[in-house]
Design a protein around this motif. Structure first.
Motif, PDB file in Angstrom:
ATOM      1  N   ILE A 241     -49.688  21.138 -11.999  1.00 60.30           N
ATOM      2  CA  ILE A 241     -50.112  22.129 -11.010  1.00 60.30           C
ATOM      3  C   ILE A 241     -48.919  22.571 -10.167  1.00 60.30           C
ATOM      4  N   GLY A 242     -48.097  21.586  -9.748  1.00 57.46           N
ATOM      5  CA  GLY A 242     -46.916  21.907  -8.955  1.00 57.46           C
ATOM      6  C   GLY A 242     -45.926  22.772  -9.718  1.00 57.46           C
ATOM      7  N   SER A 243     -45.753  22.450 -10.989  1.00 58.69           N
ATOM      8  CA  SER A 243     -44.838  23.243 -11.820  1.00 58.69           C
ATOM      9  C   SER A 243     -45.350  24.664 -11.996  1.00 58.69           C
ATOM     10  N   SER A 244     -46.655  24.803 -12.179  1.00 57.36           N
ATOM     11  CA  SER A 244     -47.252  26.131 -12.338  1.00 57.36           C
ATOM     12  C   SER A 244     -47.097  26.949 -11.067  1.00 57.36           C
ATOM     13  N   HIS A 245     -47.309  26.309  -9.918  1.00 57.83           N
ATOM     14  CA  HIS A 245     -47.148  27.011  -8.646  1.00 57.83           C
ATOM     15  C   HIS A 245     -45.701  27.432  -8.432  1.00 57.83           C
ATOM     16  N   LEU A 246     -44.773  26.560  -8.819  1.00 56.81           N
ATOM     17  CA  LEU A 246     -43.353  26.877  -8.658  1.00 56.81           C
ATOM     18  C   LEU A 246     -42.957  28.084  -9.513  1.00 56.81           C
ATOM     19  N   LYS A 247     -43.466  28.117 -10.761  1.00 53.56           N
ATOM     20  CA  LYS A 247     -43.171  29.251 -11.641  1.00 53.56           C
ATOM     21  C   LYS A 247     -43.712  30.547 -11.053  1.00 53.56           C
ATOM     22  N   THR A 248     -44.913  30.471 -10.495  1.00 49.71           N
ATOM     23  CA  THR A 248     -45.509  31.655  -9.883  1.00 49.71           C
ATOM     24  C   THR A 248     -44.670  32.145  -8.708  1.00 49.71           C
ATOM     25  N   LEU A 249     -44.212  31.187  -7.877  1.00 53.36           N
ATOM     26  CA  LEU A 249     -43.411  31.532  -6.711  1.00 53.36           C
ATOM     27  C   LEU A 249     -42.085  32.163  -7.118  1.00 53.36           C
ATOM     28  N   VAL A 250     -41.400  31.527  -8.061  1.00 52.37           N
ATOM     29  CA  VAL A 250     -40.098  32.032  -8.510  1.00 52.37           C
ATOM     30  C   VAL A 250     -40.240  33.411  -9.156  1.00 52.37           C
ATOM     31  N   SER A 251     -41.265  33.575  -9.994  1.00 43.72           N
ATOM     32  CA  SER A 251     -41.490  34.863 -10.654  1.00 43.72           C
ATOM     33  C   SER A 251     -41.782  35.959  -9.637  1.00 43.72           C
ATOM     34  N   GLY A 252     -42.584  35.626  -8.641  1.00 42.63           N
ATOM     35  CA  GLY A 252     -42.913  36.609  -7.611  1.00 42.63           C
ATOM     36  C   GLY A 252     -41.701  37.022  -6.796  1.00 42.63           C
ATOM     37  N   ILE A 253     -40.886  36.032  -6.407  1.00 44.20           N
ATOM     38  CA  ILE A 253     -39.680  36.318  -5.628  1.00 44.20           C
ATOM     39  C   ILE A 253     -38.716  37.176  -6.445  1.00 44.20           C
ATOM     40  N   ALA A 254     -38.550  36.850  -7.728  1.00 39.06           N
ATOM     41  CA  ALA A 254     -37.639  37.613  -8.588  1.00 39.06           C
ATOM     42  C   ALA A 254     -38.109  39.054  -8.731  1.00 39.06           C
ATOM     43  N   ALA A 255     -39.428  39.252  -8.904  1.00 39.49           N
ATOM     44  CA  ALA A 255     -39.962  40.604  -9.048  1.00 39.49           C
ATOM     45  C   ALA A 255     -39.780  41.416  -7.766  1.00 39.49           C
ATOM     46  N   ILE A 256     -40.026  40.782  -6.619  1.00 40.34           N
ATOM     47  CA  ILE A 256     -39.852  41.467  -5.331  1.00 40.34           C
ATOM     48  C   ILE A 256     -38.388  41.815  -5.106  1.00 40.34           C
ATOM     49  N   PHE A 257     -37.499  40.877  -5.444  1.00 43.58           N
ATOM     50  CA  PHE A 257     -36.060  41.119  -5.292  1.00 43.58           C
ATOM     51  C   PHE A 257     -35.619  42.301  -6.146  1.00 43.58           C
ATOM     52  N   LEU A 258     -36.094  42.362  -7.386  1.00 41.26           N
ATOM     53  CA  LEU A 258     -35.713  43.454  -8.277  1.00 41.26           C
ATOM     54  C   LEU A 258     -36.210  44.789  -7.745  1.00 41.26           C
ATOM     55  N   ALA A 259     -37.448  44.798  -7.236  1.00 48.31           N
ATOM     56  CA  ALA A 259     -38.009  46.043  -6.692  1.00 48.31           C
ATOM     57  C   ALA A 259     -37.220  46.520  -5.485  1.00 48.31           C
ATOM     58  N   ILE A 260     -36.876  45.599  -4.578  1.00 49.78           N
ATOM     59  CA  ILE A 260     -36.110  45.958  -3.382  1.00 49.78           C
ATOM     60  C   ILE A 260     -34.719  46.451  -3.759  1.00 49.78           C
ATOM     61  N   ALA A 261     -34.092  45.758  -4.733  1.00 48.37           N
ATOM     62  CA  ALA A 261     -32.744  46.134  -5.162  1.00 48.37           C
ATOM     63  C   ALA A 261     -32.729  47.525  -5.789  1.00 48.37           C
ATOM     64  N   MET A 262     -33.770  47.856  -6.536  1.00 51.36           N
ATOM     65  CA  MET A 262     -33.841  49.178  -7.161  1.00 51.36           C
ATOM     66  C   MET A 262     -34.013  50.268  -6.109  1.00 51.36           C
ATOM     67  N   VAL A 263     -34.716  49.948  -5.013  1.00 52.52           N
ATOM     68  CA  VAL A 263     -34.872  50.905  -3.915  1.00 52.52           C
ATOM     69  C   VAL A 263     -33.551  51.068  -3.165  1.00 52.52           C
ATOM     70  N   MET A 264     -32.815  49.974  -2.994  1.00 51.27           N
ATOM     71  CA  MET A 264     -31.547  50.011  -2.270  1.00 51.27           C
ATOM     72  C   MET A 264     -30.445  50.676  -3.076  1.00 51.27           C
ATOM     73  N   PHE A 265     -30.478  50.499  -4.404  1.00 54.73           N
ATOM     74  CA  PHE A 265     -29.437  51.075  -5.255  1.00 54.73           C
ATOM     75  C   PHE A 265     -30.075  51.937  -6.354  1.00 54.73           C
ATOM     76  N   PRO A 266     -30.693  53.033  -5.974  1.00 50.05           N
ATOM     77  CA  PRO A 266     -31.389  53.851  -6.979  1.00 50.05           C
ATOM     78  C   PRO A 266     -30.452  54.482  -8.001  1.00 50.05           C
TER      79      PRO A 266
END
Length: 416
Positions: A6-31
């Motif tokens: 369960i902990g590993s699954s939650h960690l994967k979800t957290l990391v995946s979410g952070i990576a997706a948000i980071f990519l979206a923000i970076a694309m807005v900052m450097f279009p």
């Protein structure tokens, strides 16, 4: 449920979410950076990947539907089973993978698994050493386009494919205790004449498929286009990711970390940037190696380029992982195999450099390589690309058939 899972699954979800948000923000900052990188990835896919792979994807589907792959599988069983512990149909995947490059090996391995022609373990063995770069890229892009030296392509190709064959032999021991195999019907198994046995296997496969030529071609085109669209999407996405990481200077941080590992090996620290780029994308990594300082020994550049080609880049890993998800073939054995292939190719580079020096390699360079490389500027003519890869494919299959018949004759002579 296990709390650790369960902990590993939650960690994967957290990391995946952070990576997706980071990519979206970076694309807005450097279009502008994201757009240019995406366009560059699209051009690579449309100009190179799409025309190079589409004919082979369609052809492989047609050959599977008509049972030709089953025919070759029976003929090549005496070679593939002892060497790589996979069925004879694996030779078709091997030849197509070597001639066309990644992700052809994964695509065909998945199709064989879907048709229940190989087991899960055999599929994991097979995809591990058939996912290679194609000769057109090694000679046309790397040797000529980047290093401006066709003779270097001989050494790069020698290292790449010999290390892949060695990897295949090593992977034959992957889960060796698992004895599961696809059972061959008795009426075929008891047939002594291998040609008759092969023809009956082809005929039986065609009848089981049952599709007419029009339906078969339509399905082949649809399936091939879908796979190529997925590949193009991955190329564009990872092109954007790498450009953004470079823009925010994250690659420079990674470069400093890689330098600490290169110093004990005696490798020039300047190669660390090439390794970082090659980790994400093989073409950019090889290009960066070729642009490194001339003071760096050529053998070190050769070793890094060979390792990058063997690793194949995260973009290719993502493509193959997505293709394998259609079956029960696991990605982890493939990842381990890529690491082994990288290490083997790196070490072989230092071994073959002296005995196969460039002047010696030039004397044995095949004529068709000279003709191709001097008459083309990189990969321009689609027709020449197709004929070049088709010729290589036929040669690969011809050599494999000769070796298989030789092995079969030896076994028959000794009554096995």
């Amino acid at each position: 449920m296990n709390t650790s899972k369960i902990g590993s699954s939650h960690l994967k979800t957290l990391v995946s979410g952070i990576a997706a948000i980071f990519l979206a923000i970076a694309m807005v900052m450097f279009p502008d950076t994201a757009f240019d990188a995406s366009l560059q990835g699209l051009r690579i896919w449309w100009d190179i990947i799409f025309p190079a792979l589409l004919p082979f994807f369609i052809t492989s589907e047609v050959l599977l539907g008509f049972g030709v792959v089953h025919f070759m599988g029976v003929l090549l069983e005496p070679l593939m089973r002892p060497l790589f512990n996979v069925p004879g149909v694996g030779a078709f995947v091997l030849a197509m993978g070597f001639a066309s490059g990644y992700p052809m090996g994964a695509k065909l391995t998945t199709r064989l698994r879907e048709q229940n022609m190989i087991t899960r373990i055999e599929g994991e063995r097979l995809v591990s050493f058939t996912s290679t770069s194609d000769p057109l890229f090694l000679f046309g892009a790397v040797a000529i386009g980047f290093f401006h030296d066709v003779e270097l392509g001989v050494l790069i190709a020698l290292i790449h494919y010999s290390s892949s064959i060695l990897l295949g032999f090593i992977m034959r021991f992957h889960e060796r205790s698992n004895k599961e195999r696809i059972i061959i019907p008795d009426r075929l198994h008891n047939q002594r004449n291998i040609l008759v046995k092969a023809f009956k296997a082809m005929h039986r496969s065609r009848l089981n498929d049952g599709r007419k030529l029009g339906k078969l071609l339509g399905d082949a085109v649809t399936s091939s286009i879908q796979t190529l669209l997925m590949i193009g999407g991955f190329i564009m996405v990872f092109s954007v990711i790498l450009s953004i990481l470079t823009q925010i200077q994250f690659t420079e941080i990674l470069t400093k970390g890689i330098t600490l590992f290169l110093l004990p090996l005696g490798i020039a620290p300047e190669m660390s940037q090439s390794i970082i780029y090659g980790f994400f994308e093989v073409t950019l990594g090889a290009k960066t190696v070729s642009e490194a300082s001339t003071s760096i020994p050529m053998v070190e550049k050769l070793a890094i380029v060979s390792g990058i080609a063997a690793w194949s880049g995260i973009s290719v890993h993502a493509q193959i992982a997505a293709i394998l998800q259609r079956t029960d073939i696991r990605y982890t054995p493939f990842l381990i195999a890529r690491i082994l292939h990288t290490l083997i190719a790196f070490m072989i580079s230092f071994i073959v450099w002296k005995p196969f020096h460039l002047e010696q390699a030039a004397n044995s360079l095949p004529t068709f390589i000279y003709q191709y490389s001097t008459s083309q500027t990189s990969i321009v003519s689609l027709w020449n690309t197709f004929t070049y890869q088709s010729t290589l494919l036929l040669w690969f299959l011809f050599i494999l058939l000769l070796l298989s018949f030789f092995s079969y004759s030896i076994k028959r002579k000794h009554g096995k």
